[in-house]
Design a protein around this motif. Structure first.
Motif, PDB file in Angstrom:
ATOM      1  N   VAL A 278       5.166   0.616   9.950  1.00  0.00           N
ATOM      2  CA  VAL A 278       5.542   0.983   8.587  1.00  0.00           C
ATOM      3  C   VAL A 278       7.057   0.914   8.401  1.00  0.00           C
ATOM      4  N   LYS A 279       7.791   1.322   9.440  1.00  0.00           N
ATOM      5  CA  LYS A 279       9.273   1.271   9.340  1.00  0.00           C
ATOM      6  C   LYS A 279       9.734  -0.164   9.140  1.00  0.00           C
ATOM      7  N   ASP A 280       9.162  -1.091   9.922  1.00  0.00           N
ATOM      8  CA  ASP A 280       9.506  -2.512   9.776  1.00  0.00           C
ATOM      9  C   ASP A 280       9.118  -3.013   8.387  1.00  0.00           C
ATOM     10  N   LEU A 281       7.946  -2.585   7.935  1.00  0.00           N
ATOM     11  CA  LEU A 281       7.455  -2.996   6.624  1.00  0.00           C
ATOM     12  C   LEU A 281       8.423  -2.556   5.537  1.00  0.00           C
ATOM     13  N   LEU A 282       8.858  -1.289   5.624  1.00  0.00           N
ATOM     14  CA  LEU A 282       9.733  -0.742   4.590  1.00  0.00           C
ATOM     15  C   LEU A 282      11.187  -1.151   4.772  1.00  0.00           C
ATOM     16  N   ALA A 283      11.512  -1.727   5.936  1.00  0.00           N
ATOM     17  CA  ALA A 283      12.881  -2.196   6.156  1.00  0.00           C
ATOM     18  C   ALA A 283      13.146  -3.493   5.400  1.00  0.00           C
ATOM     19  N   SER A 284      12.082  -4.177   5.007  1.00  0.00           N
ATOM     20  CA  SER A 284      12.242  -5.449   4.298  1.00  0.00           C
ATOM     21  C   SER A 284      12.708  -5.205   2.867  1.00  0.00           C
ATOM     22  N   ARG A 285      13.639  -6.011   2.421  1.00  0.00           N
ATOM     23  CA  ARG A 285      14.129  -5.907   1.039  1.00  0.00           C
ATOM     24  C   ARG A 285      13.025  -6.239   0.045  1.00  0.00           C
ATOM     25  N   GLU A 286      12.056  -7.012   0.516  1.00  0.00           N
ATOM     26  CA  GLU A 286      10.997  -7.461  -0.379  1.00  0.00           C
ATOM     27  C   GLU A 286       9.899  -6.412  -0.565  1.00  0.00           C
ATOM     28  N   VAL A 287       9.890  -5.377   0.319  1.00  0.00           N
ATOM     29  CA  VAL A 287       8.723  -4.496   0.364  1.00  0.00           C
ATOM     30  C   VAL A 287       8.519  -3.688  -0.911  1.00  0.00           C
TER      31      VAL A 287
END
Length: 367
Positions: A278-287
């Motif tokens: 989830v951290k990686d997912l939310l680290a994306s600017r696109e998320v």
């Protein structure tokens, strides 16, 4: 409507039809062992048996093929040593809403070349112009007479680039050479597998670092091809992306994923991202775009740090957090539009379907 388990408070069955949502896009989030892949397979199986929808899976860990094979689907193993091929230049006349499908296809090939050629600064304006011009040339013969044998392959694009006068064209062609004549030429072939099967799984586990990002991008384009064909037949297409955070790490695949999230709905596509990071997912600017355009979230057990982040992003109350804190596999929260329902799903373990769907080594069916 499909069955998603029992309401943890009332024990009533939870029956949900994602197609009734304003936006059917979805996410399945949970820690390892919380039942993410199992939940995805459960939904796929229900959709396969109850609806007429087509189902496509991008499988980076080779864990879906027992289910796909059991349901008579097509597993496409993409690797440098496989003889299963998909052609990144595949196109159909419904590929775009516009009269000319080349505009959208050119955008995909630019993204592909950016992954191959771009480097830190990406493609330069001159290079983009050359690629766009070459794309339009490579499809001339096929669009004039759209027969399968006239579908271009990567080598045709490479040859056109070699014939351009600009030095930038030679640079692009040289970068493409390893994918055409070199050791990474797995994508330089016409499609030779049944991509039109109702249940298709793209197994990309053996692609390796050099090809995995490119492979995921090409699979997404194959799915878009399928969605456009199905739209003309008024058929829905369910697309599942496991290890979804991998797609959001690279700018090109992240941007393409967001386009899918924004564009699929009106074309009858139902995308679902599955991830534990989830951290990686939310680290994306696109998320933010992904979350804003997802009205269905299947939330399983969460680690403490992820729980705090998700509670803020999804407005989860402290009492609701209890359902995703140290919860058993197959327990959590379902977000359906503005409704939040705690659920539990005790799938009977003494069934063949359970043994096909589980990823626990001691419980899997022996082939």
């Amino acid at each position: 409507a499909l069955y998603y388990g029992l309401n943890a408070l009332s024990n009533n069955m939870i029956m949900v039809d994602r197609k009734q949502l304003k936006n059917p896009n979805g996410l399945i989030l949970g820690t390892p062992g919380s039942g993410k892949s199992f939940s995805a397979k459960r939904e796929m199986t229900n959709a396969f048996l109850i609806t007429e929808d087509d189902i496509i899976v991008c499988d980076p860990e080779a864990e879906y093929f027992p289910l796909v094979q059991k349901l008579g689907g097509q597993v496409i193993r993409i690797s440098p040593v496989s003889t299963d091929y998909i052609n990144p230049l595949d196109i159909n006349t419904n590929y775009s809403e516009e009269e000319n499908p080349l505009t959208l296809k050119s955008d995909f090939i630019l993204s592909m070349c950016e992954l191959i050629v771009g480097g830190k600064d990406g493609l330069q304006p001159v290079e983009k112009t050359i690629i766009d011009r070459s794309v339009r040339m490579v499809y001339q013969e096929f669009l004039a007479d759209p027969k399968p044998e006239k579908m271009p392959i990567l080598e045709d694009l490479y040859n056109i680039l070699r014939n351009q006068k600009e030095p930038e064209a030679q640079r692009i062609a040289t970068a493409l050479e390893i994918y055409v004549h070199g050791s990474l030429n797995v994508f330089n072939h016409r499609t030779n597998v049944d991509v039109n099967n109702r249940f298709v799984c793209y197994d990309i586990r053996e692609l390796g670092k050099q090809l995995k990002k490119l492979g995921m991008l090409i699979v997404q384009d194959q799915v878009w091809n399928r969605v456009t064909i199905n739209r003309a037949q008024h058929k829905a297409t369910r697309y599942y992306m496991d290890e979804f955070h991998l797609l959001l790490k690279e700018e090109q695949t992240a941007a393409y994923s967001v386009e899918i999230w924004k564009r699929f709905r009106k074309w009858g596509g139902i995308p679902t991202g599955i991830t534990q990071n989830v951290k990686d997912l939310l680290a994306s600017r696109e998320v933010e775009n992904i979350f804003e355009n997802s009205d269905f979230v299947y939330l399983l057990n969460q680690a403490s740090g992820d729980r705090q982040i998700l509670s803020k992003a999804l407005n989860i109350s402290p009492s609701q957090q209890n359902y995703i804190t140290n919860s058993n596999a197959g327990e959590g929260l379902i977000f359906y539009g503005s409704t939040i329902v705690p659920f539990k799903d005790d799938f009977p373990k003494n069934t063949q379907l359970y043994r096909i769907m589980t990823t626990k080594p001691e419980e899997t069916v022996q082939n």
